[in-house]
Design a protein around this motif. Structure first.
Motif, PDB file in Angstrom:
ATOM      1  N   TYR A  27       1.494  50.061  65.366  1.00 59.74           N
ATOM      2  CA  TYR A  27       2.317  51.163  64.877  1.00 59.74           C
ATOM      3  C   TYR A  27       3.230  51.692  65.981  1.00 59.74           C
ATOM      4  N   PRO A  45       5.790  46.019  58.179  1.00 55.65           N
ATOM      5  CA  PRO A  45       4.440  45.792  58.701  1.00 55.65           C
ATOM      6  C   PRO A  45       3.976  44.346  58.546  1.00 55.65           C
ATOM      7  N   TYR A  49       3.049  42.188  61.819  1.00 59.74           N
ATOM      8  CA  TYR A  49       1.678  41.694  61.972  1.00 59.74           C
ATOM      9  C   TYR A  49       1.658  40.170  62.103  1.00 59.74           C
ATOM     10  N   ARG A  71     -10.140  52.199  68.807  1.00 57.54           N
ATOM     11  CA  ARG A  71     -10.332  51.389  67.619  1.00 57.54           C
ATOM     12  C   ARG A  71      -9.133  50.464  67.420  1.00 57.54           C
TER      13      ARG A  71
ATOM     14  N   ALA B  65      -8.359  44.232  59.245  1.00 57.85           N
ATOM     15  CA  ALA B  65      -7.608  44.697  60.411  1.00 57.85           C
ATOM     16  C   ALA B  65      -6.168  45.026  60.019  1.00 57.85           C
ATOM     17  N   TYR B  66      -5.602  44.179  59.160  1.00 48.27           N
ATOM     18  CA  TYR B  66      -4.222  44.412  58.716  1.00 48.27           C
ATOM     19  C   TYR B  66      -4.132  45.699  57.889  1.00 48.27           C
ATOM     20  N   GLU B  68      -6.027  48.221  58.013  1.00 56.49           N
ATOM     21  CA  GLU B  68      -6.222  49.372  58.899  1.00 56.49           C
ATOM     22  C   GLU B  68      -4.908  49.714  59.613  1.00 56.49           C
ATOM     23  N   PHE B  69      -4.231  48.640  60.032  1.00 56.59           N
ATOM     24  CA  PHE B  69      -2.938  48.810  60.691  1.00 56.59           C
ATOM     25  C   PHE B  69      -1.930  49.458  59.731  1.00 56.59           C
ATOM     26  N   LEU B  70      -1.965  49.053  58.465  1.00 60.09           N
ATOM     27  CA  LEU B  70      -1.078  49.641  57.469  1.00 60.09           C
ATOM     28  C   LEU B  70      -1.353  51.133  57.318  1.00 60.09           C
TER      29      LEU B  70
END
Lengths: 108, 170
Positions: A27, A45, A49, A71, B65-66, B68-70
């Motif tokens: 982020y 995103p 990613y 985290r 994980a993705y 969570e990133f979102l």
């Protein structure tokens, strides 16, 4: 230079490598790029990613182990990534120099 | 106030458009089950919706994980179905696109085609009686093959258009 190592980096990859000269999480990269480009470029995103995973596989970036137990996964550029980035900068400089040269000449 | 709507889509981009039209009217999707949408009444246009096919099912470590990133990026997964996830972001937080360049958009279309292709082929083979003995009921397999082929052709055209543009622009 092998064919795969030639050519321009995508804009997303260029800005990811640029912002990762200091450790950042996903982020943070998104925000950094948005600030730098004054909202011109917003990394999706999914795009970000996917690129992070590919760059990590190629060894251009790596996971950054932060002292505080976080985290969120942070990344940082590797030496290999830095050399790729420098090579791209040189290429861009060349483009820019030549482009400006044309601008300077009249009646081209 | 909640309401349920039964509707089936074969093309996820058309589904996205519909979800956003519903959201513009204040009906925000909060759950999905194949061909069944649950909407909750709220502010018109409060959310923008996007649908994505993940590499792995949502419970997989990578996908978790993705997601969570979102979440950090203010994007909420409201529902999932197999590898599909239904995402939304507050419209006030800015534009919402999952993919911001050609390469990643093409990769997403390809991922969908690779998922649909085997299903379409199996249906075609059963539908034509090449696999197993042909019974009248296998006509449904033919129908299935056609239903699967239509979006695949659509996605393939999108890929071609994007690749053409890719010849002149990074």
């Amino acid at each position: 230079m092998p064919l795969e190592e030639q050519g321009a980096l995508t804009e997303a990859v260029f800005y990811i490598l640029l912002t990762l000269h200091k450790p950042l999480h996903g982020y943070g990269i998104m925000q950094g790029v948005q600030e730098l480009t004054k909202d011109r470029l917003t990394l999706g995103p999914g795009t970000l990613y996917g690129a992070l995973n590919t760059l990590a596989e190629k060894g251009w970036i790596q996971a950054f182990k932060s002292k505080q137990d976080s985290r969120r996964k942070e990344y940082i550029i590797t030496d290999l990534g830095k050399s790729v980035f420098q090579r791209e900068l040189k290429r861009l400089e060349e483009l820019l120099t030549h482009g400006k040269l044309v601008n300077g000449r009249k009646g081209l | 106030m909640k309401k349920r709507v039964f509707k089936c889509f074969t093309n996820y981009e058309k589904e996205e458009i519909w979800l956003n039209q519903m959201a513009a009217q204040g009906w925000h999707c909060v759950d999905y089950f194949p061909c069944r949408y649950t909407f909750e009444k709220g502010e018109p246009g409060e959310y923008t919706y996007r649908i994505q096919l993940l590499d792995q099912v949502p419970t997989h470590v990578e996908s978790a994980a993705y997601l969570e990133f979102l979440e950090e990026a203010g994007i909420q997964a409201v529902a999932s179905s197999m590898r599909w996830v239904y995402l939304r972001k507050k419209t006030a937080d800015g534009p919402f696109e999952i993919f911001s360049d050609r390469e990643s958009r093409i990769a997403h279309y390809r991922r969908i085609i690779y998922m649909l292709l085997p299903l379409g082929l199996v249906n075609l083979l059963f539908g034509l009686g090449i696999l197993g003995r042909w019974e009248p009921i296998n006509i449904f397999n033919l129908g299935g093959a056609v239903l699967l082929a239509m979006p695949m052709v659509g996605y393939y055209r999108r890929i071609q258009a994007l690749e053409k543009e890719g010849q002149i622009r990074e």
